[in-house]
Write an enzyme that holds these catalytic residues in place. Sequence first.
Site: not given
Ligand code: GLN
Length: 312
Positions: A66, A69, A193, A245, A263
Amino acid sequence: TAAPDLQAIIDRIAEEMAGQADRGKVADYIPGLARVDPKHFGISIATHDGKMYSAGDAAMPFSIQSVSKVFALTIALGKVGDSLWQRVGREPSGNAFNSIVQLEAEHGIPRNPFINAGAIVVADVILAGHQPKEAIGEILRFVRQIAGDDGIMIDDEVAKGEAETGFRNAALANYMRSFGNIHHPVEQVLGVYFHQCALTMTCEQLARAGRYLMLEGQHPDTGFNVISPMRARRINALMMLCGHYDGSGEFAFRVGIPGKSGVGGGIMLIVPGIASIAVWSPGLNDRGNSTLGSLALERLAVATGWSVFNQR
Ligand code: GLN
Protein backbone atom coordinates in the site's frame (compact mmCIF):
# COMPACT_ATOMS: atom_id res chain seq x y z
CA THR A 1 21.34 23.15 17.00
CA ALA A 2 23.94 20.81 15.52
CA ALA A 3 22.84 18.46 12.74
CA PRO A 4 22.11 15.01 14.18
CA ASP A 5 24.59 12.24 13.36
CA LEU A 6 22.10 10.25 11.30
CA GLN A 7 24.35 7.28 10.60
CA ALA A 8 25.07 6.77 14.29
CA ILE A 9 21.37 7.15 15.12
CA ILE A 10 20.11 4.59 12.62
CA ASP A 11 22.95 2.14 13.37
CA ARG A 12 21.87 2.23 16.99
CA ILE A 13 18.17 1.88 16.10
CA ALA A 14 18.90 -1.10 13.81
CA GLU A 15 20.81 -2.73 16.67
CA GLU A 16 17.94 -2.08 19.09
CA MET A 17 15.42 -3.52 16.62
CA ALA A 18 17.48 -6.72 16.27
CA GLY A 19 16.91 -7.35 19.97
CA GLN A 20 13.14 -6.86 19.93
CA ALA A 21 11.10 -9.94 20.81
CA ASP A 22 7.65 -8.62 19.80
CA ARG A 23 7.76 -8.24 16.03
CA GLY A 24 4.08 -8.75 15.22
CA LYS A 25 2.82 -11.09 12.55
CA VAL A 26 3.89 -11.32 8.91
CA ALA A 27 1.02 -10.99 6.40
CA ASP A 28 0.15 -14.53 5.31
CA TYR A 29 -2.70 -14.13 2.82
CA ILE A 30 -0.37 -14.92 -0.11
CA PRO A 31 2.76 -17.13 -0.22
CA GLY A 32 4.91 -14.28 -1.58
CA LEU A 33 4.43 -12.40 1.69
CA ALA A 34 3.99 -15.31 4.12
CA ARG A 35 7.47 -16.72 3.53
CA VAL A 36 9.33 -13.49 4.37
CA ASP A 37 11.53 -13.84 7.47
CA PRO A 38 10.18 -11.64 10.31
CA LYS A 39 13.75 -11.03 11.50
CA HIS A 40 14.45 -8.46 8.78
CA PHE A 41 14.81 -4.80 9.57
CA GLY A 42 16.09 -2.08 7.27
CA ILE A 43 16.07 1.71 7.18
CA SER A 44 17.23 4.37 4.71
CA ILE A 45 17.19 8.15 4.88
CA ALA A 46 17.55 10.44 1.87
CA THR A 47 18.21 13.98 3.07
CA HIS A 48 17.41 17.31 1.38
CA ASP A 49 21.11 17.90 0.68
CA GLY A 50 21.39 14.72 -1.41
CA LYS A 51 22.95 12.40 1.16
CA MET A 52 21.85 8.82 1.85
CA TYR A 53 22.11 6.96 5.14
CA SER A 54 21.24 3.27 5.51
CA ALA A 55 21.32 0.55 8.15
CA GLY A 56 20.25 -3.08 8.48
CA ASP A 57 18.59 -4.78 5.49
CA ALA A 58 18.24 -1.53 3.54
CA ALA A 59 19.33 -3.14 0.27
CA MET A 60 16.89 -6.04 0.44
CA PRO A 61 13.82 -5.83 -1.85
CA PHE A 62 10.37 -6.20 -0.30
CA SER A 63 6.78 -5.86 -1.46
CA ILE A 64 5.79 -2.21 -0.99
CA GLN A 65 2.05 -3.00 -1.12
CA SER A 66 0.00 0.00 0.00
CA VAL A 67 2.93 2.41 0.03
CA SER A 68 2.34 2.37 -3.74
CA LYS A 69 -0.96 4.20 -3.13
CA VAL A 70 1.02 7.42 -2.67
CA PHE A 71 2.67 7.08 -6.09
CA ALA A 72 -0.58 6.07 -7.78
CA LEU A 73 -2.33 9.10 -6.26
CA THR A 74 0.43 11.35 -7.58
CA ILE A 75 -0.02 9.94 -11.11
CA ALA A 76 -3.82 10.21 -10.96
CA LEU A 77 -3.67 13.85 -9.80
CA GLY A 78 -1.31 14.57 -12.67
CA LYS A 79 -3.87 13.09 -15.07
CA VAL A 80 -7.19 14.50 -13.87
CA GLY A 81 -6.20 17.17 -11.35
CA ASP A 82 -8.54 18.14 -8.54
CA SER A 83 -11.54 16.55 -10.28
CA LEU A 84 -10.26 13.36 -8.64
CA TRP A 85 -11.79 14.63 -5.39
CA GLN A 86 -15.27 14.21 -6.83
CA ARG A 87 -14.66 10.47 -6.76
CA VAL A 88 -12.51 10.04 -3.63
CA GLY A 89 -12.79 11.74 -0.23
CA ARG A 90 -10.09 13.16 2.00
CA GLU A 91 -11.17 12.04 5.44
CA PRO A 92 -9.58 9.40 7.66
CA SER A 93 -11.72 6.29 7.70
CA GLY A 94 -11.17 4.99 11.23
CA ASN A 95 -11.74 1.57 9.68
CA ALA A 96 -9.58 -1.28 8.44
CA PHE A 97 -7.78 -0.77 5.13
CA ASN A 98 -10.08 -3.17 3.31
CA SER A 99 -13.35 -2.16 4.98
CA ILE A 100 -16.53 -1.87 2.91
CA VAL A 101 -18.90 -0.43 5.54
CA GLN A 102 -18.60 3.30 4.81
CA LEU A 103 -19.14 2.87 1.08
CA GLU A 104 -22.86 2.38 1.45
CA ALA A 105 -23.59 5.57 3.40
CA GLU A 106 -21.24 7.52 1.12
CA HIS A 107 -22.71 6.24 -2.14
CA GLY A 108 -19.64 4.49 -3.43
CA ILE A 109 -17.25 7.38 -2.72
CA PRO A 110 -14.33 6.03 -0.65
CA ARG A 111 -13.24 8.07 2.37
CA ASN A 112 -9.69 8.62 1.10
CA PRO A 113 -7.21 7.42 -1.57
CA PHE A 114 -5.12 5.35 0.85
CA ILE A 115 -7.69 2.75 1.88
CA ASN A 116 -8.17 -0.05 -0.64
CA ALA A 117 -11.46 1.29 -2.01
CA GLY A 118 -9.88 4.69 -2.66
CA ALA A 119 -6.81 3.18 -4.28
CA ILE A 120 -9.03 1.09 -6.56
CA VAL A 121 -10.74 4.28 -7.78
CA VAL A 122 -7.29 5.81 -8.32
CA ALA A 123 -6.28 2.73 -10.37
CA ASP A 124 -9.45 3.21 -12.44
CA VAL A 125 -8.37 6.79 -13.15
CA ILE A 126 -4.88 5.69 -14.21
CA LEU A 127 -6.39 3.04 -16.48
CA ALA A 128 -8.39 5.59 -18.50
CA GLY A 129 -7.29 5.59 -22.13
CA HIS A 130 -4.92 2.64 -21.62
CA GLN A 131 -4.76 -1.10 -21.80
CA PRO A 132 -4.10 -2.53 -18.30
CA LYS A 133 -0.53 -3.47 -19.30
CA GLU A 134 0.16 0.12 -20.37
CA ALA A 135 -1.26 1.51 -17.11
CA ILE A 136 0.93 -0.89 -15.12
CA GLY A 137 3.88 0.15 -17.27
CA GLU A 138 3.13 3.80 -16.58
CA ILE A 139 3.15 3.22 -12.82
CA LEU A 140 6.41 1.26 -13.00
CA ARG A 141 8.07 3.92 -15.18
CA PHE A 142 6.93 6.66 -12.82
CA VAL A 143 8.35 4.94 -9.75
CA ARG A 144 11.64 4.19 -11.53
CA GLN A 145 11.89 7.80 -12.59
CA ILE A 146 11.23 9.37 -9.17
CA ALA A 147 13.65 6.90 -7.55
CA GLY A 148 16.19 7.38 -10.33
CA ASP A 149 16.54 3.60 -10.52
CA ASP A 150 15.60 1.40 -13.48
CA GLY A 151 16.20 -1.75 -11.44
CA ILE A 152 12.82 -1.48 -9.68
CA MET A 153 10.52 -4.40 -10.59
CA ILE A 154 7.02 -5.75 -10.10
CA ASP A 155 6.86 -9.21 -8.52
CA ASP A 156 4.51 -11.17 -10.78
CA GLU A 157 4.10 -13.96 -8.24
CA VAL A 158 2.84 -11.45 -5.66
CA ALA A 159 0.50 -9.86 -8.22
CA LYS A 160 -0.86 -13.31 -9.09
CA GLY A 161 -1.36 -14.14 -5.41
CA GLU A 162 -3.25 -10.87 -4.90
CA ALA A 163 -5.54 -11.73 -7.81
CA GLU A 164 -6.17 -15.27 -6.53
CA THR A 165 -7.12 -14.10 -3.03
CA GLY A 166 -8.50 -10.63 -3.73
CA PHE A 167 -12.17 -11.39 -3.13
CA ARG A 168 -12.59 -8.44 -0.78
CA ASN A 169 -10.99 -6.04 -3.26
CA ALA A 170 -13.25 -7.46 -5.98
CA ALA A 171 -16.24 -6.81 -3.73
CA LEU A 172 -15.11 -3.21 -3.13
CA ALA A 173 -14.62 -2.61 -6.85
CA ASN A 174 -17.95 -4.16 -7.83
CA TYR A 175 -19.77 -2.29 -5.10
CA MET A 176 -18.32 1.03 -6.25
CA ARG A 177 -19.06 0.14 -9.85
CA SER A 178 -22.72 -0.25 -8.90
CA PHE A 179 -22.64 3.44 -7.87
CA GLY A 180 -20.91 4.38 -11.12
CA ASN A 181 -17.61 5.22 -9.40
CA ILE A 182 -15.62 2.59 -11.33
CA HIS A 183 -15.59 3.20 -15.08
CA HIS A 184 -13.67 0.22 -16.45
CA PRO A 185 -14.16 -3.54 -16.20
CA VAL A 186 -13.48 -4.59 -12.63
CA GLU A 187 -10.94 -7.30 -13.63
CA GLN A 188 -8.88 -4.69 -15.47
CA VAL A 189 -8.96 -2.17 -12.63
CA LEU A 190 -7.99 -4.85 -10.11
CA GLY A 191 -5.21 -6.03 -12.42
CA VAL A 192 -3.70 -2.55 -12.28
CA TYR A 193 -4.21 -2.29 -8.52
CA PHE A 194 -2.71 -5.74 -7.79
CA HIS A 195 0.39 -5.08 -9.90
CA GLN A 196 0.92 -1.72 -8.25
CA CYS A 197 0.75 -3.44 -4.83
CA ALA A 198 3.36 -5.95 -6.10
CA LEU A 199 6.03 -3.30 -6.71
CA THR A 200 9.19 -4.59 -5.10
CA MET A 201 11.68 -2.09 -3.71
CA THR A 202 14.50 -1.76 -1.22
CA CYS A 203 14.48 0.82 1.58
CA GLU A 204 17.13 2.72 -0.37
CA GLN A 205 14.94 2.85 -3.49
CA LEU A 206 11.81 3.76 -1.53
CA ALA A 207 13.53 6.58 0.38
CA ARG A 208 14.79 7.95 -2.93
CA ALA A 209 11.33 7.62 -4.51
CA GLY A 210 9.81 9.77 -1.75
CA ARG A 211 12.21 12.69 -2.23
CA TYR A 212 9.78 14.75 -4.34
CA LEU A 213 7.41 14.85 -1.37
CA MET A 214 10.11 16.28 0.89
CA LEU A 215 11.06 18.86 -1.78
CA GLU A 216 7.70 20.52 -2.50
CA GLY A 217 7.09 18.27 -5.49
CA GLN A 218 10.45 18.76 -7.17
CA HIS A 219 12.54 15.89 -8.55
CA PRO A 220 15.99 16.37 -6.99
CA ASP A 221 17.86 14.76 -9.91
CA THR A 222 16.23 16.75 -12.72
CA GLY A 223 14.89 19.87 -11.00
CA PHE A 224 11.56 19.34 -12.76
CA ASN A 225 8.31 19.35 -10.83
CA VAL A 226 6.84 15.88 -10.38
CA ILE A 227 3.80 17.70 -8.97
CA SER A 228 3.09 21.22 -7.76
CA PRO A 229 4.18 22.32 -4.27
CA MET A 230 0.54 22.55 -3.19
CA ARG A 231 -0.18 18.97 -4.29
CA ALA A 232 2.93 17.67 -2.51
CA ARG A 233 1.78 19.41 0.64
CA ARG A 234 -1.70 17.91 0.34
CA ILE A 235 -0.39 14.39 -0.26
CA ASN A 236 1.69 14.77 2.90
CA ALA A 237 -1.43 15.91 4.78
CA LEU A 238 -3.33 12.86 3.53
CA MET A 239 -0.50 10.58 4.65
CA MET A 240 -0.62 12.10 8.13
CA LEU A 241 -4.39 11.63 8.43
CA CYS A 242 -4.92 8.40 6.49
CA GLY A 243 -1.53 6.76 5.87
CA HIS A 244 -1.91 4.08 8.55
CA TYR A 245 -5.65 3.36 8.22
CA ASP A 246 -7.28 2.97 11.64
CA GLY A 247 -3.81 3.29 13.16
CA SER A 248 -3.24 6.78 11.72
CA GLY A 249 -4.01 8.62 14.95
CA GLU A 250 -1.68 6.38 16.91
CA PHE A 251 1.11 6.84 14.34
CA ALA A 252 0.70 10.64 14.35
CA PHE A 253 0.71 10.60 18.16
CA ARG A 254 3.88 8.50 18.37
CA VAL A 255 5.86 9.71 15.35
CA GLY A 256 4.28 13.05 14.39
CA ILE A 257 5.42 12.88 10.76
CA PRO A 258 3.38 11.92 7.63
CA GLY A 259 3.91 8.32 6.57
CA LYS A 260 2.40 5.56 4.47
CA SER A 261 2.47 1.91 5.43
CA GLY A 262 1.97 -1.33 3.52
CA VAL A 263 1.24 -4.92 4.58
CA GLY A 264 4.67 -5.95 3.30
CA GLY A 265 5.99 -4.16 6.41
CA GLY A 266 7.30 -1.05 4.67
CA ILE A 267 6.67 2.53 5.75
CA MET A 268 7.64 5.65 3.80
CA LEU A 269 7.99 8.75 5.96
CA ILE A 270 8.30 12.34 4.72
CA VAL A 271 9.85 15.07 6.89
CA PRO A 272 9.04 18.11 4.72
CA GLY A 273 12.14 20.00 3.67
CA ILE A 274 14.40 17.62 5.59
CA ALA A 275 14.25 13.93 4.75
CA SER A 276 12.54 11.09 2.91
CA ILE A 277 12.75 7.88 4.91
CA ALA A 278 11.90 4.23 4.28
CA VAL A 279 11.81 1.57 6.93
CA TRP A 280 10.98 -2.10 6.57
CA SER A 281 10.24 -4.91 8.97
CA PRO A 282 7.68 -7.51 7.86
CA GLY A 283 5.94 -8.18 11.20
CA LEU A 284 2.66 -6.26 11.47
CA ASN A 285 0.56 -4.98 14.36
CA ASP A 286 -3.19 -5.61 14.55
CA ARG A 287 -3.88 -2.64 12.25
CA GLY A 288 -1.64 -4.03 9.49
CA ASN A 289 1.23 -1.59 10.05
CA SER A 290 4.86 -2.65 10.63
CA THR A 291 5.43 -3.17 14.35
CA LEU A 292 9.17 -2.50 14.38
CA GLY A 293 8.93 0.01 11.56
CA SER A 294 6.66 2.18 13.71
CA LEU A 295 8.86 1.73 16.78
CA ALA A 296 12.02 2.57 14.84
CA LEU A 297 10.44 5.73 13.40
CA GLU A 298 9.24 6.77 16.86
CA ARG A 299 12.83 6.46 18.12
CA LEU A 300 14.20 8.25 15.06
CA ALA A 301 11.81 11.16 15.65
CA VAL A 302 12.94 11.42 19.27
CA ALA A 303 16.64 11.18 18.41
CA THR A 304 16.50 13.77 15.61
CA GLY A 305 13.81 16.08 17.01
CA TRP A 306 12.01 15.79 13.64
CA SER A 307 8.28 16.47 13.77
CA VAL A 308 5.78 18.49 11.78
CA PHE A 309 4.30 19.68 15.08
CA ASN A 310 7.41 21.40 16.45
CA GLN A 311 9.25 23.79 14.19
CA ARG A 312 12.76 24.97 15.02
N1 GLN B 1 -2.50 -5.89 -1.48
C1 GLN B 1 -3.08 -5.49 -0.22
C2 GLN B 1 -4.59 -5.53 -0.35
O1 GLN B 1 -5.10 -5.05 -1.32
C3 GLN B 1 -2.60 -4.13 0.15
C4 GLN B 1 -3.11 -3.68 1.47
C5 GLN B 1 -2.10 -2.98 2.32
O2 GLN B 1 -0.88 -2.93 2.07
N2 GLN B 1 -2.58 -2.45 3.41
O3 GLN B 1 -5.27 -6.04 0.52
